[in-house]
Design a protein around this motif. Structure first.
Motif, PDB file in Angstrom:
ATOM      1  N   ALA A 123       0.415  -1.147  -0.090  1.00  0.00           N
ATOM      2  CA  ALA A 123       0.166   0.202   0.312  1.00  0.00           C
ATOM      3  C   ALA A 123       0.721   1.479  -0.211  1.00  0.00           C
ATOM      4  CB  ALA A 123      -0.937  -0.119   1.425  1.00  0.00           C
ATOM      5  N   GLN A 124       1.818   1.145   0.913  1.00  0.00           N
ATOM      6  CA  GLN A 124       2.841   2.271   0.567  1.00  0.00           C
ATOM      7  C   GLN A 124       3.221   2.591  -0.868  1.00  0.00           C
ATOM      8  OE1 GLN A 124       6.129   2.659   3.854  1.00  0.00           O
ATOM      9  NE2 GLN A 124       6.932   3.710   3.734  1.00  0.00           N
ATOM     10  N   LEU A 125       3.982   1.458  -1.401  1.00  0.00           N
ATOM     11  CA  LEU A 125       4.719   1.781  -2.787  1.00  0.00           C
ATOM     12  C   LEU A 125       3.545   2.538  -3.656  1.00  0.00           C
ATOM     13  CD1 LEU A 125       7.463  -1.389  -2.675  1.00  0.00           C
ATOM     14  CD2 LEU A 125       7.597   0.825  -2.710  1.00  0.00           C
ATOM     15  N   GLY A 126       2.797   1.691  -3.914  1.00  0.00           N
ATOM     16  CA  GLY A 126       1.642   1.929  -4.359  1.00  0.00           C
ATOM     17  C   GLY A 126       1.264   3.501  -4.448  1.00  0.00           C
ATOM     18  N   ARG A 127       1.366   4.229  -2.944  1.00  0.00           N
ATOM     19  CA  ARG A 127       1.248   5.665  -3.014  1.00  0.00           C
ATOM     20  C   ARG A 127       2.160   6.394  -3.728  1.00  0.00           C
ATOM     21  NH1 ARG A 127      -1.292   4.268   1.777  1.00  0.00           N
ATOM     22  NH2 ARG A 127       0.502   4.968   2.373  1.00  0.00           N
ATOM     23  N   LEU A 128       3.486   5.656  -3.133  1.00  0.00           N
ATOM     24  CA  LEU A 128       4.784   6.446  -3.927  1.00  0.00           C
ATOM     25  C   LEU A 128       4.919   6.241  -5.443  1.00  0.00           C
ATOM     26  CD1 LEU A 128       7.096   5.465  -1.007  1.00  0.00           C
ATOM     27  CD2 LEU A 128       6.613   7.795  -1.286  1.00  0.00           C
ATOM     28  N   LEU A 129       4.834   4.945  -5.931  1.00  0.00           N
ATOM     29  CA  LEU A 129       4.648   4.772  -7.413  1.00  0.00           C
ATOM     30  C   LEU A 129       3.936   4.792  -8.035  1.00  0.00           C
ATOM     31  CD1 LEU A 129       6.988   1.634  -6.942  1.00  0.00           C
ATOM     32  CD2 LEU A 129       7.617   3.965  -7.542  1.00  0.00           C
ATOM     33  N   GLY A 130       2.504   5.402  -7.765  1.00  0.00           N
ATOM     34  CA  GLY A 130       1.066   5.552  -7.822  1.00  0.00           C
ATOM     35  C   GLY A 130       1.229   4.934  -8.738  1.00  0.00           C
ATOM     36  N   LEU A 131       0.471   3.036  -7.825  1.00  0.00           N
ATOM     37  CA  LEU A 131       0.166   2.087  -8.779  1.00  0.00           C
ATOM     38  C   LEU A 131      -1.210   2.081  -8.598  1.00  0.00           C
ATOM     39  CD1 LEU A 131       3.375  -0.105  -7.484  1.00  0.00           C
ATOM     40  CD2 LEU A 131       3.148   0.381  -9.584  1.00  0.00           C
ATOM     41  N   GLY A 132      -1.610   0.817  -9.632  1.00  0.00           N
ATOM     42  CA  GLY A 132      -3.343   0.857  -9.259  1.00  0.00           C
ATOM     43  C   GLY A 132      -3.430   0.196  -8.471  1.00  0.00           C
TER      44      GLY A 132
ATOM     45  N   ASP B 148      -5.098  -3.227  -8.874  1.00  0.00           N
ATOM     46  CA  ASP B 148      -4.544  -4.494  -9.286  1.00  0.00           C
ATOM     47  C   ASP B 148      -2.884  -5.098  -8.799  1.00  0.00           C
ATOM     48  OD1 ASP B 148      -7.307  -4.916  -9.967  1.00  0.00           O
ATOM     49  OD2 ASP B 148      -6.615  -4.388 -12.133  1.00  0.00           O
ATOM     50  N   ASP B 149      -2.217  -4.116  -9.094  1.00  0.00           N
ATOM     51  CA  ASP B 149      -0.615  -3.798  -8.606  1.00  0.00           C
ATOM     52  C   ASP B 149       0.011  -4.620  -7.124  1.00  0.00           C
ATOM     53  OD1 ASP B 149       0.251  -3.790 -11.535  1.00  0.00           O
ATOM     54  OD2 ASP B 149      -0.104  -1.982 -11.346  1.00  0.00           O
ATOM     55  N   VAL B 150      -1.012  -3.259  -7.113  1.00  0.00           N
ATOM     56  CA  VAL B 150      -1.054  -3.184  -5.198  1.00  0.00           C
ATOM     57  C   VAL B 150      -1.651  -4.770  -4.596  1.00  0.00           C
ATOM     58  CG1 VAL B 150      -1.541  -2.201  -2.911  1.00  0.00           C
ATOM     59  CG2 VAL B 150      -1.269  -0.808  -5.097  1.00  0.00           C
ATOM     60  N   ALA B 151      -2.483  -5.785  -4.779  1.00  0.00           N
ATOM     61  CA  ALA B 151      -2.931  -6.671  -4.746  1.00  0.00           C
ATOM     62  C   ALA B 151      -1.813  -7.483  -4.894  1.00  0.00           C
ATOM     63  CB  ALA B 151      -4.255  -6.941  -5.096  1.00  0.00           C
ATOM     64  N   ALA B 152      -1.312  -7.656  -6.230  1.00  0.00           N
ATOM     65  CA  ALA B 152      -0.729  -8.344  -6.892  1.00  0.00           C
ATOM     66  C   ALA B 152       0.818  -8.053  -6.189  1.00  0.00           C
ATOM     67  CB  ALA B 152      -0.139  -8.244  -7.677  1.00  0.00           C
ATOM     68  N   LEU B 153       1.224  -7.528  -5.619  1.00  0.00           N
ATOM     69  CA  LEU B 153       2.491  -7.268  -4.846  1.00  0.00           C
ATOM     70  C   LEU B 153       2.792  -8.564  -3.944  1.00  0.00           C
ATOM     71  CD1 LEU B 153       4.022  -3.393  -4.394  1.00  0.00           C
ATOM     72  CD2 LEU B 153       4.355  -5.331  -6.183  1.00  0.00           C
ATOM     73  N   PRO B 154       1.914  -8.862  -2.815  1.00  0.00           N
ATOM     74  CA  PRO B 154       2.052  -9.674  -2.038  1.00  0.00           C
ATOM     75  C   PRO B 154       2.480 -11.319  -1.912  1.00  0.00           C
ATOM     76  CG  PRO B 154      -0.009  -7.842  -1.231  1.00  0.00           C
ATOM     77  CD  PRO B 154       0.792  -7.812  -2.959  1.00  0.00           C
ATOM     78  N   SER B 155       1.889 -10.933  -3.356  1.00  0.00           N
ATOM     79  CA  SER B 155       2.131 -12.313  -4.023  1.00  0.00           C
ATOM     80  C   SER B 155       2.581 -12.383  -4.941  1.00  0.00           C
ATOM     81  CB  SER B 155       0.139 -13.104  -4.096  1.00  0.00           C
ATOM     82  OG  SER B 155      -0.495 -12.230  -5.135  1.00  0.00           O
ATOM     83  N   LEU B 156       3.407 -11.712  -5.026  1.00  0.00           N
ATOM     84  CA  LEU B 156       4.556 -11.794  -6.228  1.00  0.00           C
ATOM     85  C   LEU B 156       5.269 -13.428  -6.032  1.00  0.00           C
ATOM     86  CD1 LEU B 156       5.836  -9.190  -7.376  1.00  0.00           C
ATOM     87  CD2 LEU B 156       3.834 -10.042  -8.684  1.00  0.00           C
ATOM     88  N   ALA B 157       6.077 -14.438  -7.061  1.00  0.00           N
ATOM     89  CA  ALA B 157       6.621 -15.412  -7.053  1.00  0.00           C
ATOM     90  C   ALA B 157       8.279 -15.147  -6.976  1.00  0.00           C
ATOM     91  CB  ALA B 157       6.423 -16.439  -8.311  1.00  0.00           C
ATOM     92  N   ASP B 158       8.676 -16.258  -6.341  1.00  0.00           N
ATOM     93  CA  ASP B 158       9.947 -15.613  -6.070  1.00  0.00           C
ATOM     94  C   ASP B 158      10.760 -15.728  -7.363  1.00  0.00           C
ATOM     95  OD1 ASP B 158      10.282 -16.573  -3.228  1.00  0.00           O
ATOM     96  OD2 ASP B 158      10.713 -18.256  -3.626  1.00  0.00           O
ATOM     97  N   GLY B 159      11.264 -14.199  -7.837  1.00  0.00           N
ATOM     98  CA  GLY B 159      12.275 -13.981  -9.223  1.00  0.00           C
ATOM     99  C   GLY B 159      11.855 -13.485 -10.253  1.00  0.00           C
ATOM    100  N   VAL B 160      10.089 -13.109  -9.196  1.00  0.00           N
ATOM    101  CA  VAL B 160       9.685 -12.095 -10.123  1.00  0.00           C
ATOM    102  C   VAL B 160       9.995 -10.231  -9.781  1.00  0.00           C
ATOM    103  CG1 VAL B 160       7.347 -11.383 -10.960  1.00  0.00           C
ATOM    104  CG2 VAL B 160       7.926 -14.069 -11.124  1.00  0.00           C
TER     105      VAL B 160
END
Length: 287
Positions: free
Chosen positions: A230-239, A241-253
């Motif tokens: 959530a903090q990175l979404g505010r800093l980087l202007g993420l949508g 969907d991207d904010v929701a995807a960050l906690p579940s990214l696979a290793d290496g992604v």
């Protein structure tokens, strides 16, 4: 007094000259010379089709169809050529994703993730002919990579935190500086400069993260907690969907975001080679 014929040469008949109309067989368009068969009524000479020659043009070669493509086949010739730089993985379209480390202008990048991804980037940078200087408090983590990369020349050098000397980067000898200095890295003595980009590795967000993220040209984010997302979404202007995807990214992604262009981001999967796995191990988020 009648002329005596030359030995071995028949006398001319009907007043014709001995070699009238016969070329030497070397000029273009010359007719058959002495000892050559003339085409018969069927177009073939006495020696058959195998004895025919094209005087002045060489032997007849094989006959094949022309190498031509129909307009609808042109797309099959397309090559996946993109920007120049270090291939750091593949994007969502399975195309190479590159990171330009050889730049004539200063370039700062921040990677919020594991050292494994930073090591892959460093190893592939060496493969392009550039040098890598690592500022780290974890020498034991970087020593195997440095030993493997330094085959006769110091391609990867390790330095204690705050002890990086001037690197003398130039267009002929670019240098990538990797700062692995923990969650609160001190201000470095060696900063981004022409032909000397700097990648700062952060294991997770800390007090200095907002300053580093907003001041960077490129930010890479691996798997983080929902609060950090959530903090990175505010800093980087993420949508959302991207904010929701960050906690579940696979290793290496990694989600790479260009801070100078809001909304410009790309998911990249490293996909290590067999040699990289043998040296660094499998992809992992934490070290």
């Amino acid at each position: 007094m009648a002329a005596t014929p030359a030995p071995g040469r028949p006398s001319p008949a009907n007043g014709s000259r001995p070699d009238s109309g016969a070329g030497a067989g070397t000029g273009a368009g010359a007719g058959p010379g002495r000892g050559e068969s003339r085409p018969g009524p069927g177009g073939a000479g006495v020696g058959g089709a195998a004895s025919r020659r094209r005087f002045g043009f060489g032997l007849l070669g094989p006959r094949r169809s022309r190498h031509e493509l129909a307009p609808e086949q042109f797309e099959a010739l397309a090559l996946p050529v993109g920007d120049d730089g270090v291939v750091i993985g593949t994007d969502s379209r399975d195309a190479p994703a590159v990171l330009g480390v050889g730049r004539p202008t200063p370039f700062d990048a921040v990677l919020i993730g594991g050292a494994w991804t930073a090591q892959v980037i460093a190893l592939r940078t060496v493969g392009t002919g550039a040098r890598v200087a690592v500022e780290t408090g974890r020498r034991q983590l970087w020593t195997p990579l440095a030993q493997a990369a330094n085959s006769g020349q110091p391609c990867v050098t390790l330095h204690d935190v705050g002890r990086v000397p001037p690197q003398g980067a130039s267009v002929h000898s670019p240098v990538l500086v990797v700062r692995d200095c923990g969650v609160r890295p001190p201000r470095g003595r060696v900063v981004a400069a022409p032909w000397q980009p700097v990648v700062t590795l952060l294991p997770y967000l800390g007090p200095d993260a907002p300053r580093l993220v907003t001041g960077a040209d490129l930010v890479g984010v691996q798997r983080v907690s929902p609060e950090e997302a959530a903090q990175l979404g505010r800093l980087l202007g993420l949508g959302a969907d991207d904010v929701a995807a960050l906690p579940s990214l696979a290793d290496g992604v990694t989600l790479w975001c260009a801070t100078r262009a809001r909304g410009a981001h790309m998911y990249v999967d490293v996909r290590p080679t067999a040699a990289e796995v043998g040296l660094l191990g499998a992809a992992r988020r934490m070290d």
